[in-house]
Design an enzyme around this catalytic site. Structure first.
Site, PDB file in Angstrom:
ATOM      1  N   GLU A  58       0.534  -1.445   0.064  1.00 27.45           N
ATOM      2  CA  GLU A  58      -0.130  -0.610  -0.303  1.00 27.45           C
ATOM      3  C   GLU A  58       0.440   1.681  -0.263  1.00 27.45           C
ATOM      4  O   GLU A  58       0.254   2.313  -0.421  1.00 27.45           O
ATOM      5  CB  GLU A  58      -0.486   0.218   0.643  1.00 27.45           C
ATOM      6  CG  GLU A  58      -2.035   0.913   1.250  1.00 27.45           C
ATOM      7  CD  GLU A  58      -2.964   0.869   1.955  1.00 27.45           C
ATOM      8  OE1 GLU A  58      -4.103   0.346   1.886  1.00 27.45           O
ATOM      9  OE2 GLU A  58      -2.466   0.804   3.687  1.00 27.45           O
ATOM     10  N   HIS A 113       6.945 -26.701   3.063  1.00 31.86           N
ATOM     11  CA  HIS A 113       6.997 -28.267   3.466  1.00 31.86           C
ATOM     12  C   HIS A 113       5.781 -26.900   1.963  1.00 31.86           C
ATOM     13  O   HIS A 113       4.920 -28.160   1.593  1.00 31.86           O
ATOM     14  CB  HIS A 113       6.059 -28.215   3.367  1.00 31.86           C
ATOM     15  CG  HIS A 113       6.848 -29.005   4.736  1.00 31.86           C
ATOM     16  ND1 HIS A 113       7.571 -30.565   3.878  1.00 31.86           N
ATOM     17  CD2 HIS A 113       8.063 -29.126   5.954  1.00 31.86           C
ATOM     18  CE1 HIS A 113       8.589 -30.939   5.442  1.00 31.86           C
ATOM     19  NE2 HIS A 113       8.645 -29.615   6.212  1.00 31.86           N
ATOM     20  N   LYS A 152     -14.471   0.701  -4.092  1.00 25.69           N
ATOM     21  CA  LYS A 152     -14.545   1.356  -3.025  1.00 25.69           C
ATOM     22  C   LYS A 152     -16.313   2.426  -3.562  1.00 25.69           C
ATOM     23  O   LYS A 152     -17.214   1.918  -2.988  1.00 25.69           O
ATOM     24  CB  LYS A 152     -14.097   1.911  -1.797  1.00 25.69           C
ATOM     25  CG  LYS A 152     -13.272   1.429  -0.990  1.00 25.69           C
ATOM     26  CD  LYS A 152     -12.987   1.676   0.251  1.00 25.69           C
ATOM     27  CE  LYS A 152     -12.354   3.437   0.138  1.00 25.69           C
ATOM     28  NZ  LYS A 152     -11.625   3.270   1.589  1.00 25.69           N
TER      29      LYS A 152
END
EC number: 5.3.1.9
Length: 548
Positions: A351, A382, A510
């Site tokens: 950000e 793993h 948004k």
């Protein structure tokens, strides 16, 4: 711009000379390599010797930093100048953890009295809750704290509370709700009792859609049991800078903890947003966290570039992103309690430096912020270490490991540390095909099998990594680590000439979500959208859009 500087031209020439070299050979030729390419602050050791660098690399990177005005940019941040160029604000999170007694000014005003007043308010409140003086509407003490926030109002406190698990207060459980998906809130509330639960509503503007929706749902849940609006005051507090909206929600302004517009969301855990941390581990521990960050701040502010941990860390990132063309950065803490650190650093880095426009409004002509990701070790071994070792992409890795554990299973911890050190060495050294052949022959494999497997069992090595080692994960050490990464990110943003302190890229989605939310309730919500989005809206309402 970065690429217009003389230092950049010299760095490019140097890159062409050093890039073919293998770190295995650099270590063989220099027995003092670790001593010369490691730094420390208190018990925090930063080993950057397993990078594709030599003395000349560090010199040229520091030359680049000076030519790009890094020292001046550092001074401007600590002086409270408006380094957030698009919003014309300071980025003064360092003031929140300033333990020096030194004044820090914004627009001619010393902000430290206000910072210290909020810290004192937090201490009084935490002591009331811990002592049982602050009680719920039935007279019972608070046992559960639910922090409702998102982004910086959630990621930082959540990560810190996990990291400081050994320091948790025995009588308080802290929970976090961020996602608008009702599953998270309802899963959290199902085991709680309204009469012993305290909600922290954390939103700078008190207008964040997800946070307010969850806060209203939490208040409804509480009111079904409490049956009286007058009881809200004992169970809801606000962490915000918007007094009027807090009052409109129904929270007593006396139960509001404030912070300021010069505190960016992703840097806000050091502010009143950290109230959940203080309630969870105690105010003394919270102030130790601040003190650790302040120690790193002072180092960053005063150490010469060549001996400056955040500067060197940031310059190495620029070296790989802009010369080697790397696109991502792996964060691998060999400490289970730091499992959320990669997610926290995703926001802090991506950000901040996910920008393509300079502070002057020009488009950049080079790569900027990397994709940040990771998992705790040994789990990551793993999952994705195969790609780190033998994949086609060069991905720098940051390892973090404590020497000592808070827990009694010493053998387990020794295995953990051994794996961390082994992975760091393996990425650097690799294994030649000849070495793989020799190993298989010693194991007694037949020649045909050796010939078939040899290409698969070689490792190229020469994969860079940093290693951060510390004695034990304490509040102070954690504060130092987080401030180290904050400043590293700023160093890179300053060299690239971008603004590390705004986040306009989150706005468009948004805005569109608000429009779509309204349209979901309409008869034919398709106007103004592309065919895909319109079809998906219909699908939400059960209309057939699947291809036949």
């Amino acid at each position: 711009m970065l690429t217009d500087t003389q230092a950049w031209q010299h760095l490019q020439e140097h890159y062409r000379k050093i890039s073919p070299l293998h770190m295995r050979d650099l270590f063989t030729q220099d027995s003092e390599r670790f001593q010369r390419f490691s730094l420390s602050l208190e018990d925090l050791l930063f080993d950057y010797s397993k990078n594709r660098i030599n003395d000349q690399t560090v010199k040229l990177l520091c030359d680049l930093a000076r030519e790009r005005g890094l020292e001046d940019n550092i001074a401007r941040m600590f002086a409270g100048e408006p380094i957030n160029c698009s919003e014309q604000r300071p980025a003064l999170h360092v003031a929140l953890r300033n333990r020096s007694g030194r004044a820090i000014h914004v627009d001619g005003e010393d902000v430290m009295p206000r910072v210290n007043a909020v810290l004192a308010q937090m201490r009084r409140f935490v002591e009331q809750v811990h002592s049982g003086a602050w009680r719920g509407y039935t007279g019972e003490p608070i046992r559960d704290v639910v922090n409702i926030g998102i982004g910086g109002s959630d990621l930082g406190p959540r990560m810190v509370m996990e990291a400081l698990t050994p320091y948790h207060h025995p009588g308080i459980r802290v929970h976090f709700v961020s996602n608008i998906d009702p599953a998270e809130l309802l899963d959290t509330l199902k085991d709680l009792q309204p009469e012993t639960t305290l909600f922290l509503i954390a939103s700078k503007t008190f207008g964040t859609q997800e946070t307010l929706a969850n806060a209203h749902a939490a208040r409804d849940w509480f009111m079904r049991a409490a049956q009286g609006a007058e009881h809200v005051a004992r169970h809801f507090v606000a962490i915000s800078s918007h007094r009027q909206r807090v009052q409109q929600f129904g929270i007593d302004p006396d139960n509001m903890f404030t912070f300021w517009d010069w505190v960016g969301g992703r840097y806000s855990l050091w502010s009143a947003i950290g109230l959940s941390i203080a309630l969870g581990v105690g105010m003394d521990r919270f102030e130790e966290l601040l003190a650790g960050a302040h120690a790193m701040d002072e180092h960053f502010r005063s150490a010469p570039l060549e001996k400056n941990l955040p500067v060197i860390m940031g310059l190495l990132g620029v070296w790989y992103i802009n010369l080697f063309g790397t696109a991502s950065q792996a964060i691998v803490p060999y400490a289970q309690h730091l499992k959320s650190l990669p997610t926290y650093l995703q926001q802090a880095d991506m950000e901040s430096n996910g920008k393509g426009t300079t502070c002057d409004g020009d488009s950049v002509s080079f790569d900027t912020g990397p994709v940040v990701w990771g998992e705790p070790g040994t789990n990551g071994q793993h999952a994705f270490f195969q790609l780190l070792h033998q994949g086609t992409r060069l991905i720098p890795v940051d390892f973090l490991v404590p020497v000592r554990s808070h827990y009694s299973l010493a053998e387990n911890h020794d295995i953990l540390v051994a794996n961390c050190l082994a992975q760091s060495e393996a990425l650097m050294r690799g294994r030649t095909e000849a070495e793989a052949v020799q190993q298989m022959q010693q194991q007694g494999l037949d020649d045909a099998t050796v010939l078939r497997l040899a290409p698969h069992r070689g490792f190229p090595g020469n994969r860079p990594s940093n290693l951060l080692m510390f004695d034990r994960l304490t509040p102070r050490t954690l504060g130092m680590l987080l401030a180290l990464y904050e400043h590293k990110i700023y160093v890179q943003g300053a060299l690239w000439g971008i603004n590390s302190f705004d986040q306009w890229g989150v706005e468009l989605g948004k805005q569109l979500a608000g429009a779509i939310l309204t349209e979901l309730r309409e008869e034919d919500p398709t106007q103004g959208h592309d065919a895909s989005t319109a079809a998906l809206i219909r699908r939400v309402w059960g209309k057939q859009v699947l291809p036949v």
